[in-house]
Design a protein around this motif. Structure first.
Motif, PDB file in Angstrom:
ATOM      1  N   GLY A  19       0.945  -1.419   0.076  1.00  0.00           N
ATOM      2  CA  GLY A  19      -0.292  -0.009   0.053  1.00  0.00           C
ATOM      3  C   GLY A  19       1.059   1.016  -0.201  1.00  0.00           C
ATOM      4  N   ILE A  20       1.883   0.599   0.760  1.00  0.00           N
ATOM      5  CA  ILE A  20       3.168   2.296   0.884  1.00  0.00           C
ATOM      6  C   ILE A  20       3.585   2.647  -0.501  1.00  0.00           C
ATOM      7  CG2 ILE A  20       4.795   3.621   1.837  1.00  0.00           C
ATOM      8  CD1 ILE A  20       4.143   1.668   4.309  1.00  0.00           C
ATOM      9  N   LEU A  21       4.025   1.500  -1.399  1.00  0.00           N
ATOM     10  CA  LEU A  21       4.635   1.639  -2.402  1.00  0.00           C
ATOM     11  C   LEU A  21       3.335   2.471  -3.301  1.00  0.00           C
ATOM     12  CD1 LEU A  21       7.734   1.169  -3.792  1.00  0.00           C
ATOM     13  CD2 LEU A  21       6.815  -0.924  -4.094  1.00  0.00           C
ATOM     14  N   SER A  22       2.298   2.019  -3.178  1.00  0.00           N
ATOM     15  CA  SER A  22       1.772   2.143  -4.562  1.00  0.00           C
ATOM     16  C   SER A  22       1.067   3.600  -4.088  1.00  0.00           C
ATOM     17  CB  SER A  22       0.226   1.168  -4.104  1.00  0.00           C
ATOM     18  OG  SER A  22       0.734  -0.216  -4.051  1.00  0.00           O
ATOM     19  N   TRP A  23       0.726   4.117  -2.861  1.00  0.00           N
ATOM     20  CA  TRP A  23       1.117   5.748  -2.586  1.00  0.00           C
ATOM     21  C   TRP A  23       1.867   6.414  -3.033  1.00  0.00           C
ATOM     22  CZ3 TRP A  23       4.193   8.630  -0.523  1.00  0.00           C
ATOM     23  CH2 TRP A  23       3.299   9.868  -0.096  1.00  0.00           C
ATOM     24  N   LEU A  24       3.146   5.763  -3.269  1.00  0.00           N
ATOM     25  CA  LEU A  24       4.456   6.711  -3.270  1.00  0.00           C
ATOM     26  C   LEU A  24       4.281   6.546  -5.142  1.00  0.00           C
ATOM     27  CD1 LEU A  24       7.263   8.538  -2.955  1.00  0.00           C
ATOM     28  CD2 LEU A  24       7.825   5.695  -3.179  1.00  0.00           C
ATOM     29  N   TRP A  25       4.252   6.079  -5.370  1.00  0.00           N
ATOM     30  CA  TRP A  25       3.850   5.266  -6.963  1.00  0.00           C
ATOM     31  C   TRP A  25       2.781   6.359  -8.072  1.00  0.00           C
ATOM     32  CZ3 TRP A  25       0.922   2.946 -11.416  1.00  0.00           C
ATOM     33  CH2 TRP A  25       1.470   2.850 -12.225  1.00  0.00           C
ATOM     34  N   MET A  26       1.814   6.655  -7.020  1.00  0.00           N
ATOM     35  CA  MET A  26       0.780   7.172  -8.137  1.00  0.00           C
ATOM     36  C   MET A  26       0.949   8.941  -7.744  1.00  0.00           C
ATOM     37  SD  MET A  26      -3.018   4.710  -6.812  1.00  0.00           S
ATOM     38  CE  MET A  26      -2.396   4.173  -4.983  1.00  0.00           C
ATOM     39  N   ASN A  27       1.329   8.731  -6.469  1.00  0.00           N
ATOM     40  CA  ASN A  27       1.679  10.225  -6.223  1.00  0.00           C
ATOM     41  C   ASN A  27       2.662  10.934  -6.509  1.00  0.00           C
ATOM     42  OD1 ASN A  27      -1.084  11.244  -4.550  1.00  0.00           O
ATOM     43  ND2 ASN A  27      -0.734   8.858  -4.029  1.00  0.00           N
ATOM     44  N   HIS A  28       3.704  10.501  -6.958  1.00  0.00           N
ATOM     45  CA  HIS A  28       5.328  11.227  -6.436  1.00  0.00           C
ATOM     46  C   HIS A  28       6.147  10.578  -8.084  1.00  0.00           C
ATOM     47  CE1 HIS A  28       5.254  13.552  -3.229  1.00  0.00           C
ATOM     48  NE2 HIS A  28       3.953  12.612  -2.577  1.00  0.00           N
ATOM     49  N   ARG A  29       5.764   8.875  -8.258  1.00  0.00           N
ATOM     50  CA  ARG A  29       6.570   8.455  -9.632  1.00  0.00           C
ATOM     51  C   ARG A  29       8.256   8.939  -9.381  1.00  0.00           C
ATOM     52  NH1 ARG A  29       3.209   7.735 -13.470  1.00  0.00           N
ATOM     53  NH2 ARG A  29       5.347   6.417 -15.085  1.00  0.00           N
ATOM     54  N   PRO A  30       8.756   8.933  -8.440  1.00  0.00           N
ATOM     55  CA  PRO A  30       9.898   8.887  -8.232  1.00  0.00           C
ATOM     56  C   PRO A  30      11.302   8.197  -9.374  1.00  0.00           C
ATOM     57  CG  PRO A  30       9.156   7.011  -6.925  1.00  0.00           C
ATOM     58  CD  PRO A  30       8.689   7.040  -7.336  1.00  0.00           C
ATOM     59  N   GLU A  31      11.014   7.176 -10.280  1.00  0.00           N
ATOM     60  CA  GLU A  31      11.970   7.073 -11.850  1.00  0.00           C
ATOM     61  C   GLU A  31      10.809   7.376 -12.398  1.00  0.00           C
ATOM     62  OE1 GLU A  31       8.639   3.589 -11.049  1.00  0.00           O
ATOM     63  OE2 GLU A  31       9.034   5.425 -10.309  1.00  0.00           O
TER      64      GLU A  31
END
Length: 394
Positions: free
Chosen positions: A376-388
Motif C-alpha cells: 500500500g505504501i509503495l502504491s501510494w508513492l508510485w501513484m503520487n510521486h513517480r520517483p523513477e
C-alpha cells in the motif's frame, strides 16, 4: 573489492551476533530460568538497541569522520561482548544485549554512509548488493558455527564473537580510509539535527521507502525471532537440522543479492523495488492457506526462503532509494532511516514473534498484514510521486 568485502563483514557482525546464538536460545532459557518464548527477547532487545544506536553514529560520523566513529563502535562492542560472558542475571543480560545492539548500529550506519560518500542511486545499490552478498553469508554459516560451539556452552559462542570483532577492528584500523574530508564535516547542534530531520521527513520518497522498509524488516525480524521455535518445536528438527535449514535460507538470500546486482542496472532502482515487493506480498498471502493445508518441513522451508530471497532484493534498493535525495546529509539521513525502520520492525517482530510462538499459521497471518501495508505504501508513492520518472527526467 576489498572495501566491498570489508563493508559486508562489518555489516554482518550484527547479523552474525544474532544468528550464531539462535541454536543456543533454548539452552540459555534453561540457564537463566525463563521460557523459550521469553528467551526471544535476547534477540528482540538487540534490535531496539540497534535502532537507537543509529541516531548516534550517523551524526557523530558527519562531525568527526567515518573511521574514528567506526573504530570506537568496534572497540566498545568488543568490551560489551566480553561483559556478557560474566553475567548471571537475565535482566543484566538483556541490558548488555541492548548496549551491544546500540554499538552494533555503528557497523551498519557508518559503512553505509561511507559508500554513500562515493556512490549514489543505482550504482550505490549495486555496490551495496555485492556487500550484502558478504553480509548474507552470516545466516548461512552462523547457526552451524553456533551449534559447534554450543557443545562447550553458550559462553563459547560469545568468545568467538569477541575474537571476530577484534580481527575486524584490526583490519579496519589498518586498511580503511577516511571518505569524509575535514572540509565536508559538519559540527552538529540541535538546530542542525532538527533541520536535517525536517528535510528527511519532508521528502516523500524518503519517508515512503523508510516506512516500507519498516514493515518489510518486520517480516525478517519475525522470522529471526521465531525460527528456532518454528523449526525445532513445531517441525521437530534438532540443532543440526535447524542450522542446515536456516543456512540454506541464507543461501537463497545470497542468490537474491547476486541477482539484484544485475537486475537493478537493467530495470532501474524503483521499478525493481516495486516488482520485488509485489512478489513478497503474493507469497505472504499464500502462507495462510499453505499453513492450513500442509506444514511439511520442506514446503515450509521453501516458502519462507522464497519470501526472504525477494527481501534481499528489496533491502539494498529501498535503502538506496530512501537516501537518493539526501546526499548532503547522508550520515544523519542514514541514521533517521535506520532508526525508524529498525525500531518499528523490532517492535513489530517482537509482537508477532511473542504472539506466534513459532506457529507457522500465525507467522503467515503476521507476514500477510506486513506485506499488504508495504504494498500500500509503495502504491501510494508510485501513484503520487513517480520517483523513477523524476530520475529519468534528471
Amino acid at each position: 573489492m576489498e572495501i566491498i568485502l570489508m563493508v559486508g563483514l562489518l555489516q554482518a557482525i550484527s547479523a552474525f551476533t544474532i544468528d550464531i546464538m539462535l541454536p543456543a536460545l533454548s539452552t540459555m532459557s534453561q540457564d537463566f530460568g525463563v521460557t523459550e518464548t521469553r528467551a526471544q527477547l535476547i534477540v528482540g532487545i538487540y534490535f531496539f538497541g540497534f535502532a537507537a544506536g543509529q541516531l548516534i553514529h550517523g551524526p557523530l560520523s558527519d562531525q568527526y569522520g567515518r573511521k574514528p566513529v567506526l573504530m570506537g563502535a568496534l572497540g566498545l562492542y568488543l568490551l560489551t561482548t566480553i561483559g556478557i560472558l560474566f553475567t548471571q542475571d537475565f535482566t543484566v543480560l538483556l541490558a548488555l544485549r541492548a548496549l551491544q545492539g546500540l554499538l552494533g548500529a555503528g557497523m551498519r550506519i557508518v559503512p553505509t554512509a561511507l559508500i554513500r560518500d562515493q556512490y549514489s542511486g543505482a550504482e550505490m545499490a549495486r555496490i551495496m548488493s555485492f556487500a550484502m552478498m558478504v553480509f548474507l553469508i552470516a545466516p548461512v554459516i552462523a547457526p552451524s558455527i553456533g551449534t559447534v560451539f554450543l557443545q562447550w556452552g553458550w559462553h563459547a559462542i560469545f568468545v568467538f564473537i569477541a575474537a571476530l570483532t577484534g580481527i575486524l577492528m584490526v583490519w579496519a584500523g589498518l586498511r580503511l580510509r577516511e571518505t569524509l574530508p575535514a572540509e565536508r564535516r559538519k559540527v552538529q547542534s540541535f538546530a542542525n539535527l532538527q533541520k536535517a530531520t525536517v528535510q528527511v521527513l519532508k521528502t516523500p520518497q524518503s519517508v515512503a521507502y523508510t516506512l516500507m522498509l519498516t514493515f518489510i524488516f518486520g517480516i525478517l525480524y519475525t522470522y529471526l525471532m521465531s525460527a528456532p521455535q518454528l523449526y525445532k518445536d513445531f517441525l521437530n528438527l534438532n540443532n543440526t537440522q535447524f542450522a542446515l535449514a536456516f543456512g540454506a535460507t541464507g543461501i537463497a538470500q545470497t542468490v537474491g543479492a547476486f541477482l539484484n546486482g544485475a537486475l537493478v542496472m537493467r530495470l532501474g532502482l524503483h521499478k525493481l523495488i516495486r516488482y520485488a515487493v509485489w512478489v513478497i506480498c503474493g507469497l505472504s498471502l499464500l502462507m495462510v492457506p499453505h499453513a492450513l493445508l500442509d506444514q511439511h518441513v520442506i514446503g515450509v522451508w521453501l516458502h519462507l526462503s522464497l519470501v526472504l530471497l525477494f527481501m534481499s532484493i528489496t533491502f539494498p534498493n529501498a535503502n538506496s532509494a530512501a537516501l537518493e535525495p539526501l546526499g548532503n546529509i547522508a550520515g544523519f539521513a542514514s541514521s533517521i532511516i535506520g532508526f525508524i525502520s529498525s525500531a518499528g520492525a523490532g517492535l513489530l517482530g517482537s509482537l508477532i514473534g511473542q504472539w506466534a510462538a513459532g506457529d507457522f499459521l500465525r507467522i503467515g497471518v503476521g507476514w500477510t498484514v506486513l506485506a499488504l501495508i508495504s504494498t500500500g505504501i509503495l502504491s501510494w508513492l508510485w501513484m503520487n510521486h513517480r520517483p523513477e520518472a523524476r530520475v529519468q527526467r534528471a
